[in-house]
Every structure is written in structure tokens, then in C-alpha cells.
Design a protein around this motif. Structure first.
Motif, short mmCIF file in Angstrom:
data_model
loop_
_atom_site.label_atom_id
_atom_site.label_comp_id
_atom_site.label_asym_id
_atom_site.label_seq_id
_atom_site.Cartn_x
_atom_site.Cartn_y
_atom_site.Cartn_z
N ALA A 196 -1.02 -0.30 -8.28
CA ALA A 196 -0.95 -0.24 -6.82
C ALA A 196 -1.56 -1.48 -6.19
N GLN A 199 0.94 -4.24 -6.32
CA GLN A 199 2.02 -4.04 -5.36
C GLN A 199 1.57 -4.29 -3.93
N VAL A 200 0.36 -3.81 -3.60
CA VAL A 200 -0.17 -4.02 -2.25
C VAL A 200 -0.33 -5.51 -1.96
N ASN A 203 3.35 -7.41 -2.04
CA ASN A 203 4.16 -7.05 -0.88
C ASN A 203 3.43 -7.26 0.45
N MET A 205 1.12 -5.59 1.93
CA MET A 205 1.14 -4.35 2.71
C MET A 205 -0.12 -4.18 3.54
N TYR A 246 -3.76 3.64 -4.93
CA TYR A 246 -2.38 4.02 -5.23
C TYR A 246 -1.80 4.96 -4.20
N ILE A 249 0.70 3.40 -1.91
CA ILE A 249 2.05 3.25 -2.44
C ILE A 249 2.79 4.58 -2.40
N SER A 250 2.09 5.67 -2.73
CA SER A 250 2.76 6.97 -2.84
C SER A 250 2.90 7.68 -1.50
#
Length: 412
Positions: A196, A199-200, A203, A205, A246, A249-250
């Protein structure tokens, strides 16, 4: 006395006297080595700390200051001492192969741990240095460092096991494969947080300093820390909400960064007007509304267009519903449009309008949609309140009424 002499004779005949002498010499050598290592460590530590402090005082960069604060010089001094001990042990224990192996493994273990401590102190110094830079304040540096340190610690543990059991990497990898399911179960949260966090970051985020809202976990405030496992949010009531990384993300969350980076903060307010108060206006009533300066030019123009149309089509104006007419509701909408267009707190380069919404059982909603220039919370609320105060006070000038049931709807 005879018993003592007899016991000593047996002890000597069995060779224990030579063994005792050898171990006595070994113990003395170890004590001398410990004392020497302690003295060298003290000297190395003092010299390196002084050198580092002098360098930090003479350079403009603050990075070396953080190296001093994170005790990097102290750890490096220990490393020098360990290398000295590592090279000396085989010499003083050449006749004790077993103990030489034990001591050598112990020193290697300590060297691995100490090397990781040195790397960690350097990374912590780098983190403190970068957080002082405006360019990196909003970056999740903690996550990057934690990912790197986890990888290094895994490598250190593998190397530790290889030394301890004198095995090869291939055999160790096979053993890890057999217990991989157990490893995944134990480190589930860490692995999820690791994925996560990547990805954070990739991206983009969330950044440190972003205002995020995550109602499910009661988070509504600024992100103050992002690490491998958690994201810390300081809410506007100064409480701290900790969210597992995480979950970003979820689950869904709202990031207000787009608003903060834009040229205005949206205001979206709707008021409910009584449908029964909406009606047509005759010419005398329209002339009376021309005293309102913001809409006087509009009324002149519209009145001329409507009169021209009605005359050209021979409309019977004895009944207002015939032909084209102005309504108090339509003129009120136009007034709000003009008021917003001239308000100094509204960004005219962004969308602004006053529009009707779907009629409800509580009345006719009239929505004001615009973007306030000042995005600071307190100032934003004050500007919005001033606009709404004025609009609510203006309603009766157009012979309309506010519906007190659900009179105002607020949406950000």
C-alpha cells in the motif's frame, strides 16, 4: 596435606595442569583484549565525535549536524574497534579452534547489527535533513526509509543464519519456501502496508500536509505522518487518528489537495422558497424593482424585449399568464447572479451561477454555486456567511418567502 598432594599428583598425571595453564593464558589474553578494545573504542569515539563536530560547525549544510545528533560517529567508532577484535581473535585463540569459531561468529553477528545501526542513523539524518526542505516536506520519506531498512534487515537476518549454521544460501532459500505460508501469515500486515505504501507513493494519493476526510475511521484533518504501517491524521479538534496504510487502498477517502491547489474553494448553498410565493409581475411591480441598481439594466432590457414580443403577437395582457412575463422568482435569480458576479470574494474566472433545483415537498430550492478566492477555513466561512446573509435578507424585496422547513441546505 597428604590428600592434597595425592590429588595434585593425579591432576598432573592426567594432563589437567597443562590444560589449566593454557586456559589461564587464554583468559589473560581475553582480558587484555577486552581492555585494549575498550581503550581503542573510547579513543576512536572521542576522535570521531570531535572531528564530526568540527566539520559540522564549519559547513553550511545541516546534514552533518543531523549525523552528529543521530550518533553516527559513535557507531562508526564501535565498528573500527570490532574490526580490530575480529583480526586479533584468531591470533590469541590459534590453539583453541572451537572457541575461536564461537568468538568469530559472535563478532560477525555484532558487525552485521552495528552496520545496520550505522545505515539507520545515516538514513535518519537524511530524513531529518530532507524534512527541512520545502520540496520534500510533503513526501512520505518515512515509508521509503522503512522499506529500505526492512530489506536490509532481511538481508542481515539471512546472513546471520548462514553464519550460524554454516549453510549455503540455496538450502536456506529452500527452507524459507517450506515455511512461506507461515511467514505470510505472521507478516501479513507488514506486507500489506509495504504494498500500500508503494501504491500511495507511486500514485501520489496522499502527501504529508494533505487535508483528508475518511468518515469510516473518524479522520478529518491534516496528514502529519506516513509510514509503512500507518498514516497519522491530526483532526481539526487536535485529536490524532491512526489509519492502517493499506486502508487508503481498500477503502475510499476524500483528499482536499485539489481544492487547496486550485484558485478557489467551492461554496454550494441552497435555500428553500415557498412555491406559493412565486408569481408573475405586472409592469408597475417591475418598475418598482428597477430601484435595485444591480438588476435595473437587466429589467429595462427584458421589459423592452417582452413588450415587443407581446405587441407583435397581439397578446391580451389583461390576464398576466398570457404571453411572456417576468416572475419574481426569475428576477430574484438574476439578482443573485449579479450580486455574486460583483462580490470581491468570488473568483470570477471559475464557474459561478444561481440555479433552480428539482422542486421538493418542502418548497422550491434555489442553489448558489461559486468559488471563494480565500481558501482559508475561517475566512471562507465568513465570506460564505456574508453572501448567504445578504441573499436571505433580500428575499422579501421580491415578495417571496423562505420555507422554514429545511430552509438551508449546506454542501461543501
Amino acid at each position: 596435606m597428604k590428600i592434597f598432594n595425592w590429588a595434585y599428583k593425579i591432576f598432573k598425571e592426567l594432563g589437567f595442569s597443562e590444560l589449566w595453564a593454557d586456559y589461564s593464558n587464554l583468559a589473560i589474553n581475553i582480558i587484555i583484549l577486552i581492555i585494549t578494545a575498550y581503550v581503542l573504542d573510547y579513543i576512536f569515539k572521542k576522535v570521531l565525535i570531535i572531528i564530526m563536530a568540527i566539520i559540522a560547525a564549519r559547513t553550511k549544510s545541516t546534514f552533518d549536524d543531523f549525523l552528529v545528533a543521530n550518533k553516527t560517529a559513535k557507531y562508526v567508532a564501535h565498528l573500527f574497534t570490532l574490526f580490530f577484535v575480529h583480526k586479533t581473535v584468531p591470533i590469541i585463540m590459534k590453539d583453541f579452534v572451537y572457541w575461536e569459531g564461537v568468538f568469530s561468529k559472535g563478532i560477525k553477528f555484532y558487525i552485521i547489527v552495528l552496520s545496520l545501526w550505522i545505515i539507520r542513523s545515516i538514513f535518519n539524518s537524511l530524513k531529518d535533513y530532507l524534512k527541512g526542505k520545502e520540496k520534500y516536506k510533503d513526501k512520505p520519506i518515512d515509508s521509503y526509509i522503512q522499506v529500505i531498512m526492512i530489506a536490509l534487515w532481511i538481508y542481515g537476518v539471512i546472513y546471520f543464519i548462514l553464519i550460524l549454521f554454516d549453510t549455503s544460501f540455496g538450502k536456506l532459500l529452500g527452507a524459507f519456501g517450506a515455511i512461506s505460508a507461515l511467514i505470510l501469515l505472521i507478516f501479513r500486515d507488514t506486507i500489506l502496508g509495504f504494498v500500500a505504501s508503494i501504491q500511495v507513493t507511486v500514485n501520489d494519493m496522499v502527501r504529508i500536509g494533505d487535508w483528508i476526510t475518511m468518515e469510516k475511521y473518524g479522520a478529518d484533518g491534516d496528514v502529519v505522518e506516513i509510514n509503512l504501517a500507518t498514516v497519522k491524521v491530526q483532526n481539526f479538534d487536535n485529536t490524532i487518528t491512526t489509519i492502517p496504510t493499506y486502508f487508503l487502498i481498500s477503502d475510499s477517502f476524500k483528499n482536499w489537495r485539489g481544492m487547496q491547489d486550485s484558485n478557489g474553494r467551492r461554496m454550494k448553498r441552497s435555500i428553500l422558497l415557498k412555491s406559493s410565493s412565486i408569481r408573475f409581475l405586472n409592469d408597475d411591480e417591475v418598475d418598482g424593482l428597477k430601484k435595485i441598481q444591480l438588476i435595473a439594466p437587466y429589467l429595462d432590457r427584458r421589459q423592452q424585449d417582452i413588450s415587443k414580443y407581446n405587441e407583435s403577437n397581439s397578446i391580451d395582457k389583461s390576464v398576466l399568464i398570457n404571453g411572456r412575463n417576468l416572475t419574481n422568482f426569475g428576477i430574484f435569480r438574476k439578482y443573485i447572479d449579479q450580486y455574486i458576479a460583483t462580490h470581491p470574494g468570488i473568483n470570477k474566472d471559475m464557474m459561478f451561477m444561481c440555479r433552480q433545483l428539482q422542486p421538493t415537498q418542502n418548497g422550491m430550492p434555489l442553489e448558489i454555486y461559486a468559488f471563494v478566492k480565500d481558501k482559508r477555513w475561517v475566512e471562507y466561512e465568513h465570506i460564505m456567511a456574508d453572501i448567504l446573509d445578504h441573499i436571505l435578507a433580500s428575499v422579501h424585496y421580491f415578495d417571496m418567502e423562505i420555507n422554514e422547513i429545511g430552509a438551508i441546505k449546506i454542501e461543501y
